[in-house]
Design a protein around this motif. Structure first.
Motif, PDB file in Angstrom:
ATOM      1  N   VAL A 126     -18.558  45.367 -50.078  1.00 12.16           N
ATOM      2  CA  VAL A 126     -17.914  45.874 -48.867  1.00 12.16           C
ATOM      3  C   VAL A 126     -16.661  45.047 -48.588  1.00 12.16           C
ATOM      4  N   PRO A 127     -15.464  45.546 -48.947  1.00 14.38           N
ATOM      5  CA  PRO A 127     -14.240  44.767 -48.733  1.00 14.38           C
ATOM      6  C   PRO A 127     -13.638  44.982 -47.343  1.00 14.38           C
ATOM      7  N   THR A 128     -13.022  43.917 -46.820  1.00  8.91           N
ATOM      8  CA  THR A 128     -12.219  43.984 -45.603  1.00  8.91           C
ATOM      9  C   THR A 128     -10.914  43.237 -45.887  1.00  8.91           C
ATOM     10  N   VAL A 129      -9.812  43.735 -45.326  1.00  5.70           N
ATOM     11  CA  VAL A 129      -8.503  43.109 -45.566  1.00  5.70           C
ATOM     12  C   VAL A 129      -7.934  42.573 -44.257  1.00  5.70           C
ATOM     13  N   LYS A 130      -7.451  41.336 -44.318  1.00  4.55           N
ATOM     14  CA  LYS A 130      -6.788  40.694 -43.178  1.00  4.55           C
ATOM     15  C   LYS A 130      -5.392  40.278 -43.638  1.00  4.55           C
ATOM     16  N   ILE A 131      -4.345  40.752 -42.960  1.00  5.48           N
ATOM     17  CA  ILE A 131      -2.961  40.459 -43.349  1.00  5.48           C
ATOM     18  C   ILE A 131      -2.397  39.391 -42.410  1.00  5.48           C
ATOM     19  N   VAL A 132      -1.830  38.339 -42.998  1.00  2.00           N
ATOM     20  CA  VAL A 132      -1.315  37.205 -42.230  1.00  2.00           C
ATOM     21  C   VAL A 132       0.183  37.061 -42.501  1.00  2.00           C
ATOM     22  N   ASP A 133       0.952  36.876 -41.449  1.00  2.00           N
ATOM     23  CA  ASP A 133       2.386  36.607 -41.576  1.00  2.00           C
ATOM     24  C   ASP A 133       2.623  35.124 -41.294  1.00  2.00           C
ATOM     25  N   GLU A 134       3.141  34.403 -42.292  1.00  2.00           N
ATOM     26  CA  GLU A 134       3.281  32.948 -42.172  1.00  2.00           C
ATOM     27  C   GLU A 134       4.212  32.544 -41.036  1.00  2.00           C
ATOM     28  N   GLU A 135       5.297  33.312 -40.835  1.00  6.14           N
ATOM     29  CA  GLU A 135       6.251  32.975 -39.777  1.00  6.14           C
ATOM     30  C   GLU A 135       5.610  33.134 -38.399  1.00  6.14           C
ATOM     31  N   LEU A 136       4.847  34.225 -38.215  1.00  2.00           N
ATOM     32  CA  LEU A 136       4.170  34.423 -36.930  1.00  2.00           C
ATOM     33  C   LEU A 136       3.075  33.384 -36.730  1.00  2.00           C
ATOM     34  N   ASN A 137       2.369  33.070 -37.794  1.00  2.00           N
ATOM     35  CA  ASN A 137       1.328  32.041 -37.699  1.00  2.00           C
ATOM     36  C   ASN A 137       1.916  30.705 -37.265  1.00  2.00           C
ATOM     37  N   SER A 138       3.115  30.403 -37.775  1.00  2.00           N
ATOM     38  CA  SER A 138       3.767  29.135 -37.419  1.00  2.00           C
ATOM     39  C   SER A 138       4.011  29.047 -35.917  1.00  2.00           C
ATOM     40  N   LEU A 139       4.359  30.172 -35.300  1.00  2.00           N
ATOM     41  CA  LEU A 139       4.578  30.177 -33.853  1.00  2.00           C
ATOM     42  C   LEU A 139       3.301  29.805 -33.104  1.00  2.00           C
ATOM     43  N   ILE A 140       2.168  30.279 -33.637  1.00  2.00           N
ATOM     44  CA  ILE A 140       0.888  29.925 -33.022  1.00  2.00           C
ATOM     45  C   ILE A 140       0.654  28.423 -33.113  1.00  2.00           C
ATOM     46  N   TYR A 141       0.866  27.848 -34.315  1.00  2.00           N
ATOM     47  CA  TYR A 141       0.560  26.433 -34.525  1.00  2.00           C
ATOM     48  C   TYR A 141       1.586  25.514 -33.860  1.00  2.00           C
ATOM     49  N   GLU A 142       2.788  26.002 -33.636  1.00  2.00           N
ATOM     50  CA  GLU A 142       3.779  25.197 -32.913  1.00  2.00           C
ATOM     51  C   GLU A 142       3.420  25.074 -31.435  1.00  2.00           C
ATOM     52  N   ASN A 143       2.642  26.039 -30.932  1.00  2.00           N
ATOM     53  CA  ASN A 143       2.324  26.072 -29.499  1.00  2.00           C
ATOM     54  C   ASN A 143       0.826  25.936 -29.245  1.00  2.00           C
ATOM     55  N   LEU A 144       0.141  25.256 -30.148  1.00  2.00           N
ATOM     56  CA  LEU A 144      -1.305  25.097 -30.011  1.00  2.00           C
ATOM     57  C   LEU A 144      -1.678  24.442 -28.677  1.00  2.00           C
ATOM     58  N   ASN A 145      -2.729  24.966 -28.066  1.00  2.00           N
ATOM     59  CA  ASN A 145      -3.306  24.323 -26.893  1.00  2.00           C
ATOM     60  C   ASN A 145      -4.823  24.444 -26.989  1.00  2.00           C
ATOM     61  N   GLU A 146      -5.535  23.903 -26.022  1.00  2.00           N
ATOM     62  CA  GLU A 146      -6.996  23.881 -26.071  1.00  2.00           C
ATOM     63  C   GLU A 146      -7.583  25.291 -26.184  1.00  2.00           C
ATOM     64  N   GLU A 147      -7.001  26.238 -25.426  1.00  2.00           N
ATOM     65  CA  GLU A 147      -7.535  27.595 -25.422  1.00  2.00           C
ATOM     66  C   GLU A 147      -7.329  28.266 -26.778  1.00  2.00           C
ATOM     67  N   THR A 148      -6.153  28.033 -27.379  1.00  2.00           N
ATOM     68  CA  THR A 148      -5.878  28.624 -28.691  1.00  2.00           C
ATOM     69  C   THR A 148      -6.817  28.059 -29.743  1.00  2.00           C
ATOM     70  N   ILE A 149      -7.029  26.741 -29.708  1.00  2.00           N
ATOM     71  CA  ILE A 149      -7.948  26.111 -30.658  1.00  2.00           C
ATOM     72  C   ILE A 149      -9.344  26.704 -30.512  1.00  2.00           C
ATOM     73  N   ASP A 150      -9.799  26.878 -29.281  1.00  2.00           N
ATOM     74  CA  ASP A 150     -11.124  27.457 -29.047  1.00  2.00           C
ATOM     75  C   ASP A 150     -11.222  28.862 -29.642  1.00  2.00           C
ATOM     76  N   THR A 151     -10.161  29.647 -29.495  1.00  2.00           N
ATOM     77  CA  THR A 151     -10.145  31.012 -30.044  1.00  2.00           C
ATOM     78  C   THR A 151     -10.169  30.988 -31.569  1.00  2.00           C
ATOM     79  N   ILE A 152      -9.385  30.092 -32.178  1.00  2.00           N
ATOM     80  CA  ILE A 152      -9.342  29.988 -33.638  1.00  2.00           C
ATOM     81  C   ILE A 152     -10.702  29.565 -34.177  1.00  2.00           C
TER      82      ILE A 152
END
Length: 366
Positions: free
Chosen positions: A51-77
């Motif tokens: 049973v395959p599932t596909v998840k597409i990740v954009d490195e540039e958008l991901n970088s924006l997440i990690y540049e602005n990490l906070n406690e709530e974001t970490i909890d979600t990740i």
């Protein structure tokens, strides 16, 4: 090229993961470049009843997440990663490099906290689930390898579809030898290092998890590493590229770390946690299709005639007790065009200038 991509998909599904009926497989892809490969993967997973599932990740958008990490974001990740390890049996992670410096503006302190928060989940994913990690060839990779893009893609696919069953068989005598060895000594340009691997298992890597593959690893006894080593390949990490890293050890711990470039940032990496100043892996690279560094660790650590000695977390398969949120494979090539080297097991010369000298190991030179 399409035939090679289909062959790669077959290796991943039927050799590396051995996907079975009802097995849930998460395919994560960066950019749409690997789309054809993912199509083949989906077809082959379905053919096996998976049973395959596909998840597409954009490195540039991901970088924006990690540049602005906070406690709530970490909890979600953390919750998202836990969901994945709880709900999938196998993972295929297809990276596609677009910019080595994308992580340069990461919030380093919060990123360090994220690593600590996901340590247990990552251990489950790495040590209790089936997984494959590969870097799909990109134009950036071609640039770093000093090739045209079509030539690099062809080169990369050849390296990724090496004859892994043959490689595995050729590595068996080296595994046996390593598991009988106590003292290892490595001598080379800017390197004179000793450590013990007594009683540690040696693990053959021949296409089961990393693609391309071609190494055999163990781990030093944690406090046995003494001397110094210079790594002669560029080593990217969190948005920086470090060159000519030299580490000096005493009783297993990194006492001094220098490089050409930002030494302050380099030393911050080795201050991530207590385990980041100890070694979690020692490995020899043996892929005959990979000869030159390109600043991509997944390729460079498999270079024929290389070693990597890894600060940070050990693997459960060769557990020396070192726990860390980092695992940084730093690579030194020992062939003569890189200054030459000698590797001794219990004072017997095993490999000189990147080539094995013992008769029972010479099949690895081909």
């Amino acid at each position: 090229m399409e035939n090679k991509i289909a062959k790669l998909a077959d290796i991943i599904v039927n050799y590396s993961l051995k996907v079975e009926k009802d097995e849930r497989v998460l395919i994560m892809m960066e950019t749409m470049n690997p789309k054809n490969l993912v199509k083949h993967l989906i077809e082959k997973i379905y053919a096996n009843g998976g049973v395959p599932t596909v998840k597409i990740v954009d490195e540039e958008l991901n970088s924006l997440i990690y540049e602005n990490l906070n406690e709530e974001t970490i909890d979600t990740i953390v919750k998202g990663k836990k969901f994945e390890v709880d709900n999938y049996d196998s993972f295929i992670n297809i990276r596609c490099n677009v910019n080595d410096y994308e992580g340069k503006n990461f919030n380093k302190e919060m990123y360090k906290k994220l690593g600590s928060s996901t340590l247990e989940i990552d251990n489950v994913r790495i040590n209790q689930r089936k997984w494959v990690l590969l870097n799909f060839p990109s134009s950036l990779d071609a640039h770093k390898a000093k090739m045209t893009t079509p030539n690099f893609i062809d080169y990369a696919l050849d390296a990724m579809t090496e004859d892994y069953p043959k490689m595995y068989k050729s590595l068996l005598p080296l595994k046996e030898l390593m598991e009988k060895t106590d003292k290892v000594r490595i001598i080379g340009k800017g390197t004179d290092l000793t450590f013990s691997i007594k009683g540690m298992p040696a693990v053959i890597c021949a296409g089961e998890s990393n693609i391309p593959d071609g190494e055999i690893f163990t781990a030093p006894i944690k406090e046995s590493v003494n001397g110094y080593i210079t790594y002669n390949t560029p080593s990217p990490y969190q948005g920086n590229i470090y060159r000519n890293i030299k580490l000096t050890f005493k009783d297993g711990q990194i006492q001094n770390a220098t490089c050409d470039g930002d030494e302050e940032e380099l030393n911050k990496i080795f201050s991530t946690d207590e385990g980041s100043r100890y070694i979690g892996e020692f490995s020899l690279g043996v892929n005959p299709k990979i000869l030159y560094p390109m600043g991509d660790i997944l390729y460079d650590e498999k270079i024929f005639g290389s070693i990597h000695l890894t600060p940070g977390r050990c693997y459960h398969d060769a557990d020396n007790g070192n726990i860390s949120s980092i695992h940084w494979d730093l690579v030194a090539i020992g062939r003569s065009e890189y200054g030459g080297s000698e590797i001794y097991f219990d004072d017997e010369l095993i490999r000189k200038d990147g080539y094995f000298v013992k008769e029972e190991l010479k099949d690895l030179n081909k």
